[in-house]
Motif scaffolding. Sequence first.
Motif, PDB file in Angstrom:
ATOM      1  N   MET A 209       0.832  -1.197   0.000  1.00  0.00           N
ATOM      2  CA  MET A 209       0.000   0.000   0.000  1.00  0.00           C
ATOM      3  C   MET A 209       0.872   1.254   0.000  1.00  0.00           C
ATOM      4  N   GLN A 210       2.023   1.164   0.684  1.00  0.00           N
ATOM      5  CA  GLN A 210       2.952   2.301   0.661  1.00  0.00           C
ATOM      6  C   GLN A 210       3.497   2.525  -0.736  1.00  0.00           C
ATOM      7  N   GLU A 211       3.713   1.418  -1.437  1.00  0.00           N
ATOM      8  CA  GLU A 211       4.197   1.522  -2.811  1.00  0.00           C
ATOM      9  C   GLU A 211       3.177   2.303  -3.653  1.00  0.00           C
ATOM     10  N   LEU A 212       1.901   2.027  -3.391  1.00  0.00           N
ATOM     11  CA  LEU A 212       0.832   2.705  -4.123  1.00  0.00           C
ATOM     12  C   LEU A 212       0.820   4.204  -3.799  1.00  0.00           C
ATOM     13  N   LEU A 250      -8.633   3.896  -0.110  1.00  0.00           N
ATOM     14  CA  LEU A 250      -8.944   5.312   0.036  1.00  0.00           C
ATOM     15  C   LEU A 250      -7.807   6.006   0.782  1.00  0.00           C
ATOM     16  N   GLU A 251      -7.335   5.352   1.826  1.00  0.00           N
ATOM     17  CA  GLU A 251      -6.276   5.955   2.617  1.00  0.00           C
ATOM     18  C   GLU A 251      -4.949   6.013   1.852  1.00  0.00           C
ATOM     19  N   ALA A 252      -4.619   4.921   1.186  1.00  0.00           N
ATOM     20  CA  ALA A 252      -3.294   4.853   0.549  1.00  0.00           C
ATOM     21  C   ALA A 252      -3.253   5.581  -0.790  1.00  0.00           C
ATOM     22  N   ALA A 253      -4.363   5.594  -1.525  1.00  0.00           N
ATOM     23  CA  ALA A 253      -4.295   6.115  -2.892  1.00  0.00           C
ATOM     24  C   ALA A 253      -5.376   7.145  -3.192  1.00  0.00           C
ATOM     25  N   LYS A 254      -6.025   7.651  -2.147  1.00  0.00           N
ATOM     26  CA  LYS A 254      -7.044   8.705  -2.320  1.00  0.00           C
ATOM     27  C   LYS A 254      -8.040   8.366  -3.440  1.00  0.00           C
ATOM     28  N   VAL A 255      -8.668   7.217  -3.315  1.00  0.00           N
ATOM     29  CA  VAL A 255      -9.616   6.747  -4.329  1.00  0.00           C
ATOM     30  C   VAL A 255     -10.736   7.777  -4.533  1.00  0.00           C
ATOM     31  N   THR A 256     -11.067   8.044  -5.815  1.00  0.00           N
ATOM     32  CA  THR A 256     -12.123   9.007  -6.117  1.00  0.00           C
ATOM     33  C   THR A 256     -13.353   8.361  -6.738  1.00  0.00           C
ATOM     34  N   GLY A 257     -13.216   7.096  -7.125  1.00  0.00           N
ATOM     35  CA  GLY A 257     -14.361   6.427  -7.727  1.00  0.00           C
ATOM     36  C   GLY A 257     -14.143   4.921  -7.779  1.00  0.00           C
ATOM     37  N   MET A 258     -15.231   4.191  -8.039  1.00  0.00           N
ATOM     38  CA  MET A 258     -15.121   2.735  -8.110  1.00  0.00           C
ATOM     39  C   MET A 258     -15.631   2.235  -9.453  1.00  0.00           C
ATOM     40  N   ILE A 259     -15.097   1.081  -9.841  1.00  0.00           N
ATOM     41  CA  ILE A 259     -15.667   0.350 -10.971  1.00  0.00           C
ATOM     42  C   ILE A 259     -15.967  -1.052 -10.452  1.00  0.00           C
ATOM     43  N   VAL A 260     -17.186  -1.500 -10.638  1.00  0.00           N
ATOM     44  CA  VAL A 260     -17.572  -2.823 -10.144  1.00  0.00           C
ATOM     45  C   VAL A 260     -17.658  -3.769 -11.330  1.00  0.00           C
ATOM     46  N   THR A 261     -16.864  -4.829 -11.299  1.00  0.00           N
ATOM     47  CA  THR A 261     -16.777  -5.743 -12.437  1.00  0.00           C
ATOM     48  C   THR A 261     -17.582  -7.019 -12.200  1.00  0.00           C
ATOM     49  N   LYS A 262     -17.709  -7.805 -13.246  1.00  0.00           N
ATOM     50  CA  LYS A 262     -18.295  -9.159 -13.177  1.00  0.00           C
ATOM     51  C   LYS A 262     -19.741  -9.170 -12.708  1.00  0.00           C
ATOM     52  N   LEU A 263     -20.491  -8.125 -13.057  1.00  0.00           N
ATOM     53  CA  LEU A 263     -21.912  -8.124 -12.677  1.00  0.00           C
ATOM     54  C   LEU A 263     -22.769  -8.823 -13.722  1.00  0.00           C
TER      55      LEU A 263
END
Lengths: 309, 446
Positions: A209-212, A250-263
């Motif tokens: 996660m630090q690498e990210l 969210l903490e490591a890479a400040k996620v701003t959105g999601m993509i949900v796969t395999k639905l």
Amino acid sequence: MTEPKKSFFDKLKRGLFMTHTEIIEKMKESLTPDLPIDQSAIDRLEEGLLGADVGAELTMSLVGRLEQRVRDERITNMERLTQVIREETRALIPQRKASTIEIDRAQPFVILVVGVNGTGKTTTIAKLAARWKNEGKSVILGAADTFRAAAIEQLQMWADRVGVALVKHKAGSDPAAVAHDAVAAAKSRNSDVVIIDTAGRLHNKSHLMQELSKIHRVIDKELPGAPHETLLVIDGTTGQNGVSQAAAFLEAAKVTGMIVTKLDGTAKGGVILSIMRQFDIPVKFVGVGEGADDLIPFDPQDYVDTLFA
Amino acid sequence: MFDNLQDKMDRVFKTLRGEAALNEWHIDNALKEIRVALLEADVHFKVVKEFTNRVKEKAVGEEVLTAFSPAQQVTKIVRDELQGLLGGNEVGLALVGSPAVIMMVGLQGSGKTTTSGKLAMHVKSRGRRPLLVPCDVYRPAAIDQLRIVANNVKVPFFEIGENRNPIDIAQKALAEAKTLLYDTVILDTAGRLHIDDELMQELQTIKDDVRPSEILFVADAMTGQDAVKSAKEFDDRLGVTGIVLTKLDGDARGGAALSVKSVVNRPIKFVGVGEKYADLDVFYPDRMSQRILGMGDVLSLIEKVETEIDQKEAARLAERVAKDKFTLEDLRSQLQQVKKMGPLSSLVSMIPGAGKISEQDIDEKAIHRMQAILDSMTKKEREFPQLINGSRKKRIAKGSGTSVQEINRLLKQYLQMKKMMRTFSKGMGARRFGKMMKGLPPEFLH
């Protein structure tokens, strides 16, 4: 970006077909004609929500609210109850409107794609690239998954198929350096969009996660304000662990959105309700098939309607 | 973090005093908690229902034992029941036929290719001669991936040449194995959706053709309720012989294990526990049941500490301490050992009762900063800390993104540590001290 609404609804409905037949249908089956809504219908609802991966806590609070309203408002028919179920579920989601990715906000527009192993990051990137290429945008991909065997080759094959450029280094090299070079290349070539693939990593491994975080920092240094979107790819079959994934990324890479796969399978992806509620991260797209056009913009209203259709 | 189930049980049974048998009211309340624990762990809701009914049957009317509290008693019934469901003792691979064929099947992204590599290494270490065969012609670069994996684990790889049909590939690989005397053929098939009729049919044809002695269903430990449907479909169509649960090194409680087990009713033969090829473990039902219930996992913790700590390194450090030669270089090496075990929070989560320690209590960042400071020193400075003067401190602070104050603090801590160690190591042999060194320094928990 604006697809006809029907297309989303139909595709998602196709993907969530089992849900639509299950929850409301099963509630109806359990009802005795001409009698008020009883416990057995509520039980079916509870099972339906649990079965859709909504999670115990959220399910129980939803069911509790509904029982209350059935009593208070003397709801006696399924049509009204279905309405109320949708209302209450929608009320859980902070973002009511569909959230899109506005690539015109910056140039180059940099997207960092992250997630645990095996969620479909690389395939999703190919679909995104195809989407924007078709809109006449110039796209560059960055192969910053330098860890997994043949990950670079996989992205290269997609880049060739879609017809976009790829920035890559050797396997095992520093992923932050790849990300840096991809952004630098996009700047010098005046590209519209850069999409950077990263290695799948389990969110409880702090060194990964630090690498990210480092990749994120390096991108920001090369182009202040970038990445403009950090997308967390979540496997639609994921259960309650999705919440813990969202928190960590969210903490490591400040996620701003999601993509949900395999639905497009039988999974309903209900964990995203918990995630959207707890972290206010919008879902941008859902993956409902293998084809390039099987990545469709997500509309929370439609999702709820489809769950309880 | 979830509350420990034991704590919840304690609360439920607080009101039970001086009764001779567990009564239904208490059991029902306890079962509510157990139900939530299982659901939060992603066990399928129907499986949860059957399970809680079973526990109730066993628990109602059971005598209150004096040796246990009622809470402990019910917890024990739950654990025993869960352990029983998850499977008995270790079940190895059934490798019959020459060559014996193992077919890896599952959904996309469950970890079939990586597991194929791990499995090849596992059977090779038991004296067999495996051949890795790529049957995934669909996903871009899937074949390259298996080739690289095979190369990494030093196992022969079947080159498919012009073949693009998974059924042909499987047949030709079998023929090659017979000629070249490979005794175990591992077929890495493409990930597919269980409702994709055409691709499921393909697996059935391969199965009928090569008659595998093992068909392993590879399942992601993070899977939710859908695990039941996919596992059932794969089993109905192929007759799965065993389960491999992957990504168990994550923090998922892994209720999918119970869901899959209950529909397929075949042993969980292996679990994937890391990114390295050696990270394939046999399955321990006792640990899994505790994990699903969120009860901590003492055994895993002990084992993790034991395997990750380099024994030689620990002994070397102990000797340095005994000779009063513990330098900053040694401190750095010790920090690296601690970091190898993963985040402290994940270690702490394995300790029963530690569920309540919030993540803020564990100062992961402090270790990280110490590491950065040490990394920014020259080797000479680490060997001879007395060299570190004012201007060196400024340089180190700049290099590590910290401040001179923080460097002073670290140097002070180091001197205290050294002093403490000197005192300890006096009445203690180097060996015993080495053991102590494995423990985490208490300063890391504040």
